[in-house]
Write a protein that holds these residues in place. Sequence first.
Motif, PDB file in Angstrom:
ATOM      1  N   SER A   1       0.847  -1.191   0.000  1.00 19.43           N
ATOM      2  CA  SER A   1       0.000   0.000   0.000  1.00 19.43           C
ATOM      3  C   SER A   1       0.884   1.242   0.000  1.00 19.43           C
ATOM      4  CB  SER A   1      -0.930   0.015   1.221  1.00 19.43           C
ATOM      5  OG  SER A   1      -0.182  -0.007   2.412  1.00 19.43           O
ATOM      6  N   SER A   2       0.308   2.358  -0.372  1.00 20.11           N
ATOM      7  CA  SER A   2       1.054   3.610  -0.435  1.00 20.11           C
ATOM      8  C   SER A   2       0.910   4.428   0.848  1.00 20.11           C
ATOM      9  CB  SER A   2       0.592   4.445  -1.629  1.00 20.11           C
ATOM     10  OG  SER A   2      -0.793   4.731  -1.522  1.00 20.11           O
ATOM     11  N   ARG A   3      -0.058   4.055   1.686  1.00 20.80           N
ATOM     12  CA  ARG A   3      -0.303   4.808   2.914  1.00 20.80           C
ATOM     13  C   ARG A   3      -1.068   3.938   3.899  1.00 20.80           C
ATOM     14  NH1 ARG A   3      -5.338   8.759   2.836  1.00 20.80           N
ATOM     15  NH2 ARG A   3      -5.664   7.577   4.762  1.00 20.80           N
ATOM     16  N   PRO A   4      -1.014   4.249   5.186  1.00 19.09           N
ATOM     17  CA  PRO A   4      -1.831   3.504   6.154  1.00 19.09           C
ATOM     18  C   PRO A   4      -3.307   3.828   5.972  1.00 19.09           C
ATOM     19  CG  PRO A   4      -0.692   5.309   7.229  1.00 19.09           C
ATOM     20  CD  PRO A   4      -0.145   5.249   5.836  1.00 19.09           C
ATOM     21  N   SER A   5      -4.148   2.988   6.492  1.00 21.50           N
ATOM     22  CA  SER A   5      -5.590   3.189   6.334  1.00 21.50           C
ATOM     23  C   SER A   5      -6.084   4.416   7.077  1.00 21.50           C
ATOM     24  CB  SER A   5      -6.354   1.955   6.821  1.00 21.50           C
ATOM     25  OG  SER A   5      -6.039   1.677   8.181  1.00 21.50           O
ATOM     26  N   SER A   6      -5.408   4.778   8.169  1.00 21.52           N
ATOM     27  CA  SER A   6      -5.810   5.950   8.954  1.00 21.52           C
ATOM     28  C   SER A   6      -4.581   6.713   9.426  1.00 21.52           C
ATOM     29  CB  SER A   6      -6.636   5.538  10.179  1.00 21.52           C
ATOM     30  OG  SER A   6      -7.819   4.872   9.809  1.00 21.52           O
ATOM     31  N   PHE A   7      -4.758   8.014   9.606  1.00 18.54           N
ATOM     32  CA  PHE A   7      -3.691   8.844  10.147  1.00 18.54           C
ATOM     33  C   PHE A   7      -4.110   9.366  11.516  1.00 18.54           C
ATOM     34  CE2 PHE A   7      -2.793   9.091   5.586  1.00 18.54           C
ATOM     35  CZ  PHE A   7      -1.437   8.768   5.599  1.00 18.54           C
ATOM     36  N   PHE A   8      -3.105   9.514  12.375  1.00 16.49           N
ATOM     37  CA  PHE A   8      -3.367   9.925  13.749  1.00 16.49           C
ATOM     38  C   PHE A   8      -2.500  11.118  14.116  1.00 16.49           C
ATOM     39  CE2 PHE A   8      -4.692   5.588  13.404  1.00 16.49           C
ATOM     40  CZ  PHE A   8      -5.794   5.469  14.239  1.00 16.49           C
ATOM     41  N   LEU A   9      -3.030  11.945  15.008  1.00 15.94           N
ATOM     42  CA  LEU A   9      -2.296  13.073  15.554  1.00 15.94           C
ATOM     43  C   LEU A   9      -2.066  12.808  17.035  1.00 15.94           C
ATOM     44  CD1 LEU A   9      -1.144  15.975  15.427  1.00 15.94           C
ATOM     45  CD2 LEU A   9      -3.465  16.788  15.955  1.00 15.94           C
ATOM     46  N   ALA A  10      -0.802  12.706  17.408  1.00 13.63           N
ATOM     47  CA  ALA A  10      -0.443  12.516  18.815  1.00 13.63           C
ATOM     48  C   ALA A  10      -0.056  13.870  19.405  1.00 13.63           C
ATOM     49  CB  ALA A  10       0.711  11.533  18.938  1.00 13.63           C
ATOM     50  N   LEU A  11      -0.678  14.219  20.505  1.00 12.65           N
ATOM     51  CA  LEU A  11      -0.357  15.450  21.228  1.00 12.65           C
ATOM     52  C   LEU A  11       0.430  15.062  22.472  1.00 12.65           C
ATOM     53  CD1 LEU A  11      -3.822  17.234  20.947  1.00 12.65           C
ATOM     54  CD2 LEU A  11      -1.834  17.453  19.437  1.00 12.65           C
ATOM     55  N   ARG A  12       1.682  15.464  22.516  1.00 14.73           N
ATOM     56  CA  ARG A  12       2.577  15.061  23.597  1.00 14.73           C
ATOM     57  C   ARG A  12       2.839  16.253  24.513  1.00 14.73           C
ATOM     58  NH1 ARG A  12       6.721  10.621  21.937  1.00 14.73           N
ATOM     59  NH2 ARG A  12       5.591   9.699  23.700  1.00 14.73           N
ATOM     60  N   LYS A  13       2.774  16.015  25.793  1.00 12.36           N
ATOM     61  CA  LYS A  13       2.926  17.097  26.775  1.00 12.36           C
ATOM     62  C   LYS A  13       4.254  17.820  26.567  1.00 12.36           C
ATOM     63  CE  LYS A  13       2.922  17.971  31.791  1.00 12.36           C
ATOM     64  NZ  LYS A  13       1.859  18.988  31.763  1.00 12.36           N
ATOM     65  N   TRP A  14       4.200  19.143  26.583  1.00 16.07           N
ATOM     66  CA  TRP A  14       5.392  19.966  26.395  1.00 16.07           C
ATOM     67  C   TRP A  14       6.095  20.173  27.731  1.00 16.07           C
ATOM     68  CZ3 TRP A  14       8.295  21.757  22.528  1.00 16.07           C
ATOM     69  CH2 TRP A  14       9.195  22.798  22.795  1.00 16.07           C
ATOM     70  N   TYR A  15       7.370  19.791  27.791  1.00 14.17           N
ATOM     71  CA  TYR A  15       8.185  19.968  28.992  1.00 14.17           C
ATOM     72  C   TYR A  15       9.290  20.965  28.673  1.00 14.17           C
ATOM     73  CZ  TYR A  15       6.000  15.679  30.739  1.00 14.17           C
ATOM     74  OH  TYR A  15       5.103  14.727  31.151  1.00 14.17           O
ATOM     75  N   PRO A  16       9.175  22.221  29.104  1.00 14.14           N
ATOM     76  CA  PRO A  16      10.185  23.228  28.763  1.00 14.14           C
ATOM     77  C   PRO A  16      11.552  22.953  29.373  1.00 14.14           C
ATOM     78  CG  PRO A  16       8.599  24.097  30.363  1.00 14.14           C
ATOM     79  CD  PRO A  16       8.059  22.789  29.891  1.00 14.14           C
ATOM     80  N   SER A  17      11.598  22.103  30.395  1.00 22.73           N
ATOM     81  CA  SER A  17      12.873  21.844  31.075  1.00 22.73           C
ATOM     82  C   SER A  17      13.672  20.702  30.446  1.00 22.73           C
ATOM     83  CB  SER A  17      12.617  21.521  32.553  1.00 22.73           C
ATOM     84  OG  SER A  17      11.806  20.359  32.681  1.00 22.73           O
ATOM     85  N   LEU A  18      13.143  20.038  29.430  1.00 18.97           N
ATOM     86  CA  LEU A  18      13.877  18.935  28.809  1.00 18.97           C
ATOM     87  C   LEU A  18      15.158  19.442  28.162  1.00 18.97           C
ATOM     88  CD1 LEU A  18      11.238  16.620  27.071  1.00 18.97           C
ATOM     89  CD2 LEU A  18      12.311  16.385  29.293  1.00 18.97           C
ATOM     90  N   ARG A  19      16.248  18.698  28.375  1.00 18.45           N
ATOM     91  CA  ARG A  19      17.547  19.080  27.814  1.00 18.45           C
ATOM     92  C   ARG A  19      17.858  18.154  26.643  1.00 18.45           C
ATOM     93  NH1 ARG A  19      20.625  17.768  32.967  1.00 18.45           N
ATOM     94  NH2 ARG A  19      22.481  18.183  31.714  1.00 18.45           N
ATOM     95  N   PRO A  20      18.011  18.677  25.439  1.00 16.94           N
ATOM     96  CA  PRO A  20      18.205  17.827  24.254  1.00 16.94           C
ATOM     97  C   PRO A  20      19.437  16.942  24.323  1.00 16.94           C
ATOM     98  CG  PRO A  20      18.617  20.148  23.740  1.00 16.94           C
ATOM     99  CD  PRO A  20      17.972  20.113  25.087  1.00 16.94           C
ATOM    100  N   GLU A  21      20.453  17.362  25.061  1.00 15.77           N
ATOM    101  CA  GLU A  21      21.672  16.536  25.139  1.00 15.77           C
ATOM    102  C   GLU A  21      21.461  15.246  25.920  1.00 15.77           C
ATOM    103  OE1 GLU A  21      22.120  19.463  28.648  1.00 15.77           O
ATOM    104  OE2 GLU A  21      21.226  19.422  26.637  1.00 15.77           O
TER     105      GLU A  21
END
Length: 336
Positions: A162-182
């Motif tokens: 197939s060229s795409r999944p049957s359904s698409f989903f939007l995940a909303l993930r809690k924003w944590y301003p203190s997360l350190r990318p390193e």
Amino acid sequence: MKEEELNRCQIQEWYPKFRSVSIKTLIHELPESFVKYLLDDSGPFLLPLSISNDDALPNRIHKPEEEEDYVISEGSEEESDRTSPPPSFPELEMKIKESIESLGGAVFPKLNWSAPKDSAWISSTGNLKCTCFSDIALLLRASDSTVHDLCHAYESCTDKTSSRPSSFFLALRKWYPSLRPEMEFRCFVRNKVIVGISQREVTGFYPAILEKIYDIETAVREFFMDEVRLKFESEKYTFDVYVTKDGRVKLLDFNPWGAFTLPLLFSWEELEENTVEEGDEVEFRIVESQCGVRPSLKTAVPYDYLDTSTGSGWDQFLRNADDELRRQNSFAEAGA
């Protein structure tokens, strides 16, 4: 890579199993009308009409004197463009608004596989933080990684049906301003064994990590054995984690082995050749000096989807960077 391996890495598939060890997330199935909106490039770039009067872009100051210099003739093409109504998705907007409020007022969005990191530049904050439906629509509509999920996700599958999944989903993930990318790390799993761990943020040098590398590796390996190894069905895959200040490990994401997943401080050739048995020492790579910093690859294509295969332009670029790093290290050792 097989379709079933790719499908397991969709957030709506893995998150329910790993909810207790991941960051808080709420998932919505997207109506097909919104999917078509994200892919529509036939007209001007229009954000959906918000029933909450939220706007992701700053409002333009109304200056009547400027309008006198621009007069649209009746029946012109400009008039037609200006009067075309923006789309509206009231039911989806209300669901998203409720989810954002329940997650503390700010989230970052992700589709089945990808977050729109490549379009962060267009937001008013310069990152993926979203506080309303319009913020999310802006990031998704401007993102090439969105197009990847919607149109090209299965192109690397050897058994593509197939060229795409049957359904698409939007995940909303809690924003944590203190997360350190390193403190984000990517783990590479082959035959149900970790064969390598890489720092995800490779565009900077963080000396403090050098002092914690043994503790970080121990925590990540224990997390894999206790929480991931027996629950995730694939034999080969990658997973991303975040290590907190107190040593706890949080699961961020799963990605397929190879294909569009970036190997970061490894190469896929190295990872394929690594023969690690359960209990063996695992190679853990981080940026160990300022000389080891990788260039920031801010292009129109998301970092994780760059073509770094052998012979590609980015492959040669990264090889040259590695050669220069070895040359500088050799020079430093000779002068020591």
